[in-house]
Enzyme design. Structure first.
Site, PDB file in Angstrom:
ATOM      1  N   PRO A 154     -14.100  38.636  56.086  1.00  0.00           N
ATOM      2  CA  PRO A 154     -14.128  37.253  56.582  1.00  0.00           C
ATOM      3  C   PRO A 154     -12.862  36.483  56.264  1.00  0.00           C
ATOM      4  O   PRO A 154     -12.249  36.670  55.198  1.00  0.00           O
ATOM      5  CB  PRO A 154     -15.345  36.651  55.849  1.00  0.00           C
ATOM      6  CG  PRO A 154     -16.244  37.821  55.646  1.00  0.00           C
ATOM      7  CD  PRO A 154     -15.324  38.976  55.342  1.00  0.00           C
ATOM      8  N   CYS A 155     -12.492  35.593  57.214  1.00  0.00           N
ATOM      9  CA  CYS A 155     -11.175  34.984  57.125  1.00  0.00           C
ATOM     10  C   CYS A 155     -11.111  33.460  57.151  1.00  0.00           C
ATOM     11  O   CYS A 155     -10.012  32.922  57.244  1.00  0.00           O
ATOM     12  CB  CYS A 155     -10.306  35.513  58.260  1.00  0.00           C
ATOM     13  SG  CYS A 155     -11.031  35.192  59.906  1.00  0.00           S
ATOM     14  N   PRO A 156     -12.203  32.709  57.103  1.00  0.00           N
ATOM     15  CA  PRO A 156     -12.067  31.252  57.216  1.00  0.00           C
ATOM     16  C   PRO A 156     -11.135  30.639  56.180  1.00  0.00           C
ATOM     17  O   PRO A 156     -10.442  29.663  56.456  1.00  0.00           O
ATOM     18  CB  PRO A 156     -13.506  30.750  57.024  1.00  0.00           C
ATOM     19  CG  PRO A 156     -14.365  31.879  57.442  1.00  0.00           C
ATOM     20  CD  PRO A 156     -13.625  33.108  57.019  1.00  0.00           C
TER      21      PRO A 156
END
Length: 432
Positions: A154-156
């Site tokens: 995940p990259c937020p």
């Protein structure tokens, strides 16, 4: 960015500058904290439930989502056996593709994701023998063995679109990817993330990530690539990290672009080529007004261009290219000259094409009839927007597939022929 101990919308404040030593100290502290957060509990699956194939490269997939990277890797493995053109033709039809899936180099064993609807989508489109695990990766005590580990962690927290915190807990889920590598010791891994991870903390975050992957026993290769250079009708820059276990004699090289403006390359794929035939029958799309933030910049490409990046949100989907271009009327203010009612967001069918999933790919909205239509659609937009474009995953995996084919698959076939001869069988043998 630094986090201020305040509640409310103003808790994220920009730091005037980064002290790299301080950044590194924060990173090391957060890595240690993340390792301590792992809950030591029994696995919720039995290893005997897993299906391996001895004559295939078995895949363990983390943060698998809807399966874009997984499907791309699978295609690369079939390309080596049947040829890319043959595979691409079959890929257009679900029945035809399923008839050749068993021919490839790769075999999916285990796939994990915490996003329930995305995992339901994965189950709808991959063979039922793949074990799908809907569990927080922090709580997976022991990962199953495999030859390749895949995952777009995940990259937020890395995104340039939002507050970029050095100590954002979402930035440290990659530690569990590394924990998997240390347990499983696969030959290769492929990881993907957003462009913003390269510059967070003046690059110190990315340097730490590469160092951590290397410390797990891998030579790490990384590159920022644009998906349109590989036949995807979309401007989408992403960072790939490819790891080769230190004892394997293979130097990974990122594939050269196949598409571009050079006469030596194929032309970029345009929106007209990708979705032009859907103009009269686009299917469902997210409806509703456009926010001030959405209208602060151009959101509409023309038919002869590539799409803006597909976001993990229906509300943020780019505008369909038909009609009159948007017009800038002030700083950070654009309008639709022909009115909002003549402009719509790209539909689910259209962004599926733009992310190079096949038309037959089926997405789950969770089936909650009490949820609004927009709410159910948004779950699908999120899955598609979070995915690695299938054709980009295919290109990135191809050098690994080719090496495996040349060095392992041919050797396996030779051994199979010897075994058939020695046992006096008449051309039929099942390898379990």
């Amino acid at each position: 960015m630094v986090k201020i101990q305040e509640r409310g919308r103003g808790k994220f404040k920009p730091a005037p500058d980064y002290d790299l030593d301080q950044v590194k100290g924060v990173l090391l502290e957060k890595i240690e904290e993340e390792m301590q957060l792992t809950i030591d509990e029994p696995n919720t699956y039995d290893f005997e439930e897993l299906h391996y194939k001895a004559n295939k490269a078995n895949i363990v997939s983390l943060f698998c989502g809807a399966g874009g990277l997984d499907l791309g890797v699978e295609l690369a493995g079939i390309d080596c056996i049947l040829g890319a053109d043959t595979v691409s033709d079959a890929f257009k039809d679900k029945e035809a593709f399923n008839s050749i899936r068993g021919e490839g180099l790769f075999h999916h064993v285990y796939s994990n994701d915490f996003f329930k609807e995305a995992l339901e989508t994965y189950q709808k489109n991959f063979p039922s023998e793949v074990f799908t695990h809907n569990k927080d990766i922090k709580k997976v005590k022991q990962f199953p063995k495999g030859d390749i580990v895949l995952g777009g962690f995940p990259c937020p927290g890395f995104s340039e679109a939002g507050p970029r915190l050095v100590d954002d807990p979402r930035n440290f889920l990659y530690i569990h990817f590394i924990r998997c590598l240390m347990q499983v010791k696969p030959k290769f891994f492929i990881a993907e993330n957003v462009k913003g991870m390269l510059t967070l903390g003046k690059g110190e975050v990315f340097r730490q990530i590469v160092q951590d992957f290397s410390a797990a026993g891998y030579r790490v290769y990384h590159k920022l690539v644009n998906s349109r250079d590989y036949g995807v009708p979309q401007l989408r820059e992403r960072v790939f990290l490819v790891g080769v276990r230190e004892d394997i004699d293979f130097e990974y090289t990122f594939p050269n672009p196949t598409h571009g403006e050079s006469p030596l390359l194929k032309p970029y794929v345009t929106l007209k080529e990708a979705i032009g035939d859907l103009e009269e029958d686009p299917g469902d799309f997210f409806e509703g007004s456009y926010s001030t933030i959405f209208m602060s910049r151009n959101r509409k490409k023309n038919w002869n261009e590539q799409s803006f990046t597909i976001q993990a949100s229906g509300r943020q989907a780019p505008i369909h290219p038909g009609g009159i271009p948007m017009e800038k009327v002030d700083k950070d203010k654009w309008i639709f000259p022909d009115g909002d009612h003549n402009n719509r967001r790209l539909s689910v069918k259209e962004i599926t094409r733009i992310q190079t999933f096949p038309d037959w790919y089926e997405f789950s909205d969770g089936g909650n009839e009490k949820m609004s239509k927009n709410g159910r659609l948004d779950k699908i937009y999120k899955q598609i927007g979070n995915a690695v474009p299938v054709q980009l995953g295919r290109a990135i995996a191809r050098p690994i597939a080719q090496w495996l084919y040349q060095n392992a698959y041919k050797e396996e076939k030779a051994m199979e022929k010897v075994s058939l001869h020695e046992h006096g069988q008449n051309g039929v043998q099942t390898i379990k």
